[in-house]
Design a protein around this motif. Structure first.
Motif, mmCIF file in Angstrom:
data_model
loop_
_atom_site.group_PDB
_atom_site.id
_atom_site.type_symbol
_atom_site.label_atom_id
_atom_site.label_comp_id
_atom_site.label_asym_id
_atom_site.label_seq_id
_atom_site.Cartn_x
_atom_site.Cartn_y
_atom_site.Cartn_z
ATOM 1 N N THR A 191 4.204 -6.607 -20.686
ATOM 2 C CA THR A 191 4.967 -7.225 -21.762
ATOM 3 C C THR A 191 4.023 -7.890 -22.763
ATOM 4 O OG1 THR A 191 6.834 -7.657 -20.291
ATOM 5 C CG2 THR A 191 6.733 -8.935 -22.332
ATOM 6 N N VAL A 192 4.242 -7.629 -24.032
ATOM 7 C CA VAL A 192 3.401 -8.187 -25.093
ATOM 8 C C VAL A 192 3.881 -9.595 -25.420
ATOM 9 C CG1 VAL A 192 2.614 -7.944 -27.470
ATOM 10 C CG2 VAL A 192 2.906 -5.917 -26.036
ATOM 11 N N GLY A 222 -0.151 -7.964 -29.471
ATOM 12 C CA GLY A 222 -0.790 -7.044 -28.540
ATOM 13 C C GLY A 222 -1.361 -7.682 -27.291
ATOM 14 N N PHE A 223 -1.225 -8.992 -27.174
ATOM 15 C CA PHE A 223 -1.742 -9.733 -26.020
ATOM 16 C C PHE A 223 -0.692 -9.707 -24.916
ATOM 17 C CE2 PHE A 223 -3.044 -13.837 -23.945
ATOM 18 C CZ PHE A 223 -4.308 -13.403 -23.557
ATOM 19 N N THR A 224 -0.974 -8.983 -23.815
ATOM 20 C CA THR A 224 0.005 -8.782 -22.755
ATOM 21 C C THR A 224 -0.055 -9.881 -21.698
ATOM 22 O OG1 THR A 224 -1.472 -7.425 -21.416
ATOM 23 C CG2 THR A 224 -0.158 -6.290 -23.100
ATOM 24 N N ARG A 249 -0.505 -10.631 -9.428
ATOM 25 C CA ARG A 249 -0.795 -9.207 -9.615
ATOM 26 C C ARG A 249 0.086 -8.327 -8.741
ATOM 27 N NH1 ARG A 249 -7.392 -9.623 -9.422
ATOM 28 N NH2 ARG A 249 -7.766 -10.042 -11.643
ATOM 29 N N SER A 250 0.337 -8.787 -7.514
ATOM 30 C CA SER A 250 1.083 -7.955 -6.569
ATOM 31 C C SER A 250 2.592 -8.108 -6.678
ATOM 32 C CB SER A 250 0.652 -8.288 -5.134
ATOM 33 O OG SER A 250 0.911 -9.652 -4.841
ATOM 34 N N HIS A 251 3.087 -9.235 -7.229
ATOM 35 C CA HIS A 251 4.525 -9.479 -7.245
ATOM 36 C C HIS A 251 5.170 -9.293 -8.612
ATOM 37 C CE1 HIS A 251 3.554 -11.244 -3.337
ATOM 38 N NE2 HIS A 251 4.845 -11.232 -3.063
ATOM 39 N N LEU A 252 4.386 -9.330 -9.672
ATOM 40 C CA LEU A 252 4.948 -9.065 -10.986
ATOM 41 C C LEU A 252 4.986 -7.563 -11.218
ATOM 42 C CD1 LEU A 252 3.273 -11.806 -13.223
ATOM 43 C CD2 LEU A 252 5.554 -11.819 -12.214
ATOM 44 N N GLY A 253 6.091 -7.087 -11.688
ATOM 45 C CA GLY A 253 6.231 -5.654 -11.919
ATOM 46 C C GLY A 253 5.396 -5.182 -13.091
ATOM 47 N N GLU A 254 5.233 -3.872 -13.182
ATOM 48 C CA GLU A 254 4.440 -3.289 -14.271
ATOM 49 C C GLU A 254 5.042 -3.642 -15.624
ATOM 50 O OE1 GLU A 254 1.609 -1.657 -14.391
ATOM 51 O OE2 GLU A 254 1.292 -1.890 -12.230
ATOM 52 N N GLY A 255 6.380 -3.651 -15.673
ATOM 53 C CA GLY A 255 7.022 -3.977 -16.939
ATOM 54 C C GLY A 255 6.693 -5.380 -17.404
#
Length: 392
Positions: A324-325, A329-331, A314-320
């Motif tokens: 990402t789908v 629609g499953f991100t 959660r803390s190291h993966l960027g928002e992008g």
């Protein structure tokens, strides 16, 4: 490192439950008799310590030293093991396992409904009659005792800060202070008891008595034919395993200061010991401790709290990346929640199946097979070879 290494509190759990798993392996791994009711000894030790601390055991005051409580709890477990074994060892295989399980379930129901324990015994009891924590050390010698516990444990400071005392900054290089909080003190003291118990179990296993236990496991009829009194040997092994199982239960309540039927007498407690033994290696004594460490470490790594995998992603993966789908629609963020959040038990169960199928000897057993002997024996042999090389 914070993501992979277990916390101090987790290691304390590994220690006392690892001792219980070792006591389970002592009877199940070295005689071949699976004790599914082994939680009876764990629960007996746990409840005995709290009942004495609350002043509900005649002739024993609430201030009785903790080390004496562990010893008495172990002796009571020996008596219980002799009673259980006198009935259970008349049977073999799954019937023995079911008889021991029946004894444990009787105690589970009894302690769940015994009003003498407290107002709501099903939910468990806590230490109420003892203000200070439970101490490990030499009884009646305060200077040789350290209290354990999540809240009431002792702290320890060693060393001196000469720079702060004298005001001379040049003394900073020789100023060293080690400060241990209640968690660290509990870690070392509980670990010390477990280490002593481990060496005692190892000494027994490597004695003629232990060799006779292994003979029973390999072929009981042949052991009986060469003159061994297998019934007495099994009773003795069961009594010894019960003693150390009760000590483990006493350490559990000494640190937690509370106990409930669900986390002591319940049959799944013995199931966790079986899981630790299979992962670590049956018939290895130390294997169940490593198995429990592997179990708890993996659970903490996959948990949603602390420094495990989930908060790390959660803390190291960027928002992008999180948005990402993947499919329809499953991100990525939703996938992390679905497959990791609260799913530690699922992966531990799958891992257990894989261990049974592909690593039947467990972690330590497989390592011993690879080295061609015990780890300690191979290390000692390597050191001897190196020393002989130096002499030449």
């Amino acid at each position: 490192m914070a993501m992979f290494l277990p916390r101090v509190q987790t290691m304390i759990t590994v220690f006392y439950f690892g001792l219980f798993a070792m006591s389970f392996d002592f009877i199940s791994g070295y005689t071949g008799y699976l004790s599914f009711g082994h939680s009876a000894f764990y629960g007996l030790g746990a409840y005995f310590v709290i009942l004495v601390a609350n002043g509900k055991v005649p002739l024993l005051g609430s201030g009785t030293p903790f080390m004496m409580l562990l010893l008495i709890a172990g002796i009571l477990a020996v008596v219980m093991a002799l009673v259980m074994g006198s009935v259970a060892f008349r049977l073999t295989g799954v019937y023995f396992a079911m008889i021991t399980l029946g004894f444990a379930q009787i105690l589970y129901v009894f302690f769940s409904n015994w009003d003498y324990l407290g107002s709501n015994p099903r939910d468990g009891i806590a230490v109420l009659g003892r203000q200070d924590g439970f101490s490990i050390g030499v009884p009646y010698v305060d200077s040789l005792n350290m209290s354990i516990g999540q809240l009431q444990g002792d702290t320890f400071t060693w060393g001196m800060d000469f720079a702060a005392i004298t005001g001379i900054d040049a003394l900073s290089p020789i100023s060293h202070t080690i400060a241990l909080g209640p968690g660290e003190v509990s870690y070392y003291m509980v670990g010390l008891v477990v280490l002593v118990c481990y060496f005692m179990l190892q000494r027994i296993i490597h004695s003629p008595f232990g060799r006779a236990m292994i003979a029973i496991r390999e072929n009981e009829e042949r052991a009986r034919a060469v003159g061994y009194d297998t019934f007495r040997l099994k009773m003795g092994a069961f009594a010894i395993s019960g003693f150390f199982g009760a000590v483990a239960g006493g350490l559990f309540t000494g640190y937690r200061t509370s106990v409930a039927p669900e986390n002591s007498f319940y049959f799944l407690t013995a199931g966790d010991a079986l899981l630790a033994s299979i992962i670590g290696g049956f018939g290895t004594i130390a294997g169940p401790l490593f198995g429990r460490l592997f179990h708890e470490g993996l659970h903490e790594f996959l948990t949603k709290e602390g420094g495990g995998l989930l908060p790390y992603l959660r803390s190291h993966l960027g928002e992008g990346t999180l948005n990402t789908v993947i499919l329809d629609g499953f991100t990525v963020s939703e996938a992390i929640e679905v497959f990791l959040n609260g799913r530690a038990g699922l992966y531990i169960g799958l891992l257990f199946v894989l261990f049974v199928l592909y690593v039947p000897n467990g972690l330590l057993g497989t390592l011993r097979g690879y080295l061609g002997g015990t780890v300690a024996g191979q290390v000692a042999a390597a050191v001897k070879r190196r020393v002989r090389g130096w002499k030449l």
